[in-house]
Enzyme design. Structure first.
Site, PDB file in Angstrom:
ATOM      1  N   TYR A   3      37.422  -5.315  34.133  1.00 21.92           N
ATOM      2  CA  TYR A   3      36.326  -6.166  34.607  1.00 21.92           C
ATOM      3  C   TYR A   3      35.892  -7.177  33.539  1.00 21.92           C
ATOM      4  O   TYR A   3      34.839  -7.795  33.657  1.00 21.92           O
ATOM      5  CB  TYR A   3      35.137  -5.302  35.020  1.00 21.92           C
ATOM      6  CG  TYR A   3      35.466  -4.362  36.157  1.00 21.92           C
ATOM      7  CD1 TYR A   3      35.693  -4.857  37.440  1.00 21.92           C
ATOM      8  CD2 TYR A   3      35.566  -2.995  35.954  1.00 21.92           C
ATOM      9  CE1 TYR A   3      36.011  -4.011  38.488  1.00 21.92           C
ATOM     10  CE2 TYR A   3      35.884  -2.129  37.006  1.00 21.92           C
ATOM     11  CZ  TYR A   3      36.102  -2.654  38.271  1.00 21.92           C
ATOM     12  OH  TYR A   3      36.422  -1.808  39.300  1.00 21.92           O
ATOM     13  N   HIS A  46      43.752   1.765  38.456  1.00 22.43           N
ATOM     14  CA  HIS A  46      42.794   1.163  39.380  1.00 22.43           C
ATOM     15  C   HIS A  46      43.193   1.259  40.849  1.00 22.43           C
ATOM     16  O   HIS A  46      42.330   1.310  41.727  1.00 22.43           O
ATOM     17  CB  HIS A  46      42.584  -0.305  39.003  1.00 22.43           C
ATOM     18  CG  HIS A  46      41.540  -1.009  39.800  1.00 22.43           C
ATOM     19  ND1 HIS A  46      40.300  -0.465  40.058  1.00 22.43           N
ATOM     20  CD2 HIS A  46      41.551  -2.225  40.405  1.00 22.43           C
ATOM     21  CE1 HIS A  46      39.585  -1.322  40.772  1.00 22.43           C
ATOM     22  NE2 HIS A  46      40.322  -2.382  41.005  1.00 22.43           N
ATOM     23  N   SER A  70      42.457   5.823  40.964  1.00 25.92           N
ATOM     24  CA  SER A  70      41.434   5.239  41.819  1.00 25.92           C
ATOM     25  C   SER A  70      42.099   4.659  43.057  1.00 25.92           C
ATOM     26  O   SER A  70      43.191   4.081  42.977  1.00 25.92           O
ATOM     27  CB  SER A  70      40.678   4.140  41.065  1.00 25.92           C
ATOM     28  OG  SER A  70      39.640   3.587  41.853  1.00 25.92           O
ATOM     29  N   SER A 114      23.133  -0.508  40.904  1.00 31.50           N
ATOM     30  CA  SER A 114      21.948  -1.343  41.040  1.00 31.50           C
ATOM     31  C   SER A 114      21.747  -2.120  39.748  1.00 31.50           C
ATOM     32  O   SER A 114      22.143  -1.666  38.670  1.00 31.50           O
ATOM     33  CB  SER A 114      20.704  -0.483  41.320  1.00 31.50           C
ATOM     34  OG  SER A 114      19.543  -1.298  41.397  1.00 31.50           O
ATOM     35  N   ARG A 118      15.209   1.114  40.396  1.00 28.80           N
ATOM     36  CA  ARG A 118      16.083   1.704  41.403  1.00 28.80           C
ATOM     37  C   ARG A 118      17.141   2.601  40.766  1.00 28.80           C
ATOM     38  O   ARG A 118      17.535   3.617  41.351  1.00 28.80           O
ATOM     39  CB  ARG A 118      16.742   0.610  42.237  1.00 28.80           C
ATOM     40  CG  ARG A 118      15.774  -0.065  43.204  1.00 28.80           C
ATOM     41  CD  ARG A 118      16.449  -1.120  44.032  1.00 28.80           C
ATOM     42  NE  ARG A 118      15.520  -1.731  44.984  1.00 28.80           N
ATOM     43  CZ  ARG A 118      15.789  -2.804  45.702  1.00 28.80           C
ATOM     44  NH1 ARG A 118      16.983  -3.385  45.591  1.00 28.80           N
ATOM     45  NH2 ARG A 118      14.892  -3.293  46.533  1.00 28.80           N
TER      46      ARG A 118
END
Length: 233
Positions: free
Chosen positions: A2, A67, A98, A191, A196
């Site tokens: 990422y 991934h 994953s 989040s 939260r």
């Protein structure tokens, strides 16, 4: 994967060495996960893992995941061998996958790996229960990490979710997290709001009864909120 390994690693290290670390957390108290973006050759995968370790600056990676199953059988198995060697060399503590379907897990196990996958990170929630995959994982001691456990907020106002949230005096998000936990999964709620994030973790004060779990299990509509590689060749 990422493009945030350096940022995440430096943030962790900065916190550990700062006065804000009032609880005295150490590196070994942090569970850091990253992934291989694409399966390819052994050499490419091995190099990528080494680069991930270097970029994060944490000394080692707690959990390293392939991934997806994309790339074909040879690429999947060669990439897994790279994970095994990274574990042997102390660069990675735990290896996992994953978005793997049953056939991908069976393929890996049939190859007689030195290290079995400890985790399969897949999209799981009441609106996409993936019962066959999750059952297979649990039968083979593979932890199910449930991403998108909040259904990306697409079903927060569903009548069943609203009714049960009211019954247990919790938020819809807390109800969804609790559902995952009671199935034995490790939910990964997301989040960007601190309140939260805290709230989503406050789920120990109630338990969904059998009727409520059955109602939620019955919501399955195979809702995919992102991508769905579990049947890839």
């Amino acid at each position: 994967m990422y493009e945030n390994e350096k940022d995440v690693g430096s943030t962790i290290l900065n916190h550990l060495s700062s006065k804000d670390n009032s609880s005295g957390l150490k590196r070994e108290d942090i569970h850091y996960t990253t992934k291989l973006s694409n399966n390819s050759s052994y050499d490419v995968a091995r190099k990528s893992i080494k680069q991930s370790v270097e970029r994060c600056g944490l000394g080692y990676i707690d959990l390293f995941l392939l991934h997806s199953p994309y790339g074909g059988k040879t690429a999947r198995l060669e990439s897994w061998k790279a994970v095994e060697d990274a574990i042997a060399d102390g660069e990675v503590k735990i290896g996992g996958v994953s978005n793997y379907g049953i056939k991908h897990l069976q393929e890996l196990m049939a190859s007689k790996p030195r290290v079995l996958p400890a985790v399969n990170q897949i999209e799981v929630h009441p609106f996409n229960t993936r019962t066959e995959i999750t059952s297979y994982c649990q039968e083979h001691d593979i932890v199910v990490e449930a991403y998108a456990p909040l259904v990306r907020a697409w079903r927060m106002k569903h009548p069943v979710i609203a009714s049960l949230s009211n019954k247990y005096s919790c938020t819809p998000a807390q109800l969804l997290v609790r559902w995952s936990l009671q199935h034995g999964y490790v939910p990964l709620p997301k989040s960007v709001t601190k309140s939260r994030i805290v709230e989503n973790g406050e789920v120990s004060g109630f338990e969904i009864d059998a009727d409520g779990m059955n109602q939620m299990d019955g919501l399955d509509e195979y809702l995919v909120t992102d991508w769905d590689p579990v049947d890839a060749d």
